[in-house]
Write an enzyme that holds these catalytic residues in place. Sequence first.
Site, short mmCIF file in Angstrom:
data_model
loop_
_atom_site.label_atom_id
_atom_site.label_comp_id
_atom_site.label_asym_id
_atom_site.label_seq_id
_atom_site.Cartn_x
_atom_site.Cartn_y
_atom_site.Cartn_z
N CYS A 2 0.86 -1.18 0.00
CA CYS A 2 0.00 0.00 0.00
C CYS A 2 0.90 1.24 0.00
O CYS A 2 1.72 1.41 0.91
CB CYS A 2 -0.85 -0.04 1.26
SG CYS A 2 -1.85 1.43 1.49
N CYS A 30 -1.15 4.05 -6.21
CA CYS A 30 -2.02 3.39 -5.23
C CYS A 30 -2.19 1.97 -5.75
O CYS A 30 -2.50 1.78 -6.94
CB CYS A 30 -3.37 4.10 -5.15
SG CYS A 30 -4.62 3.16 -4.25
N1 DGL Z 1 -4.08 0.66 -1.63
C1 DGL Z 1 -3.71 1.84 -0.94
C2 DGL Z 1 -2.52 2.52 -1.62
O1 DGL Z 1 -1.72 1.90 -2.29
C3 DGL Z 1 -4.72 2.87 -0.55
C4 DGL Z 1 -6.15 2.58 -0.44
C5 DGL Z 1 -6.84 3.34 0.67
O2 DGL Z 1 -7.08 4.55 0.56
O3 DGL Z 1 -7.12 2.69 1.68
O4 DGL Z 1 -2.32 3.69 -1.49
#
Ligand code: DGL
Length: 276
Positions: A79, A191
């Site tokens: 993430c 993201c």
């Molecule tokens: N998957 C997460 C990222 O790579 C973010 C998603 C969220 O906002 O929870 O930033």
Amino acid sequence: MPSLETRKRPVAFLDSGIGGVPYLDRLREKLPRENYLYLADHKNFPYGEKSAEEVTASVLGAADSLMARHNPKMIILACNTASVSSLAVLRSRVSIPVVGVVPAVKPAAARSGERTIGVMATERTVNAPYLDGLIEQFAVGCRVVRVAAGDIVSFVENRLFLADREEQDRLIAPAVEEFRREKVDSIVLGCTHFTYLDDNIRALSRGNFIPVDSREGVANQAIRLLERDDMLCTEGEGRSLFYTTRAREDGYYRKVAEQYSLDFRGEISSVQGGAA
Ligand code: DGL
């Protein structure tokens, strides 16, 4: 070399939701006999709309559950939002290697003939000092167009696997249009949720720009660290388990898990539930 039992401990992936699954998938292609564990921190989704302190508290809570219950040999913080906010703290908290996923600014800038790149990410990542640092270090002389797209994060988290291609394209069209207007020629999918939309973005860009993510770099870094520590497992079962920090009644996670051949296990027990 550590014993087979030690090397069979899982490589754990952590994200606020399903964003990290394509990252697990890429590493599993390269290391099919490792055991994997995926944890979607549904209880704290979305990270992108939280403060950096709140993201860190969520990440540490989820990591504690992972450590106490599943004794992983490595954590991949799959993430960008969590990595730009909490990587250093998580590393200081656990004694195993932690691989972060941060926006792929370096390869995107290296490919940009126009010296104009886009970064598509969550609100938290777009405004993170960590991103400023990546740009200063790796995108010198580039114009950087930042787009916060929390609506696309929720779409992927709750709807993507139920939507047809037309609905998917409609949702991402405004962001793609903005990048086209700004004449960027490569965009960072900053993201992990956006990696699912790589094909859609490529097609909609009509050759004007290419999306870049961190899957390959992260998989290669994980392999380097496992090799360094003699922790590669080439004789394991190749299990991939999917957990969440809070059960979801709508069956969506089960569907995504099936699509990616992950064994859906439901809610991970909390640390306060008793002994690991
Ligand atoms: N998957 C997460 C990222 O790579 C973010 C998603 C969220 O906002 O929870 O930033």
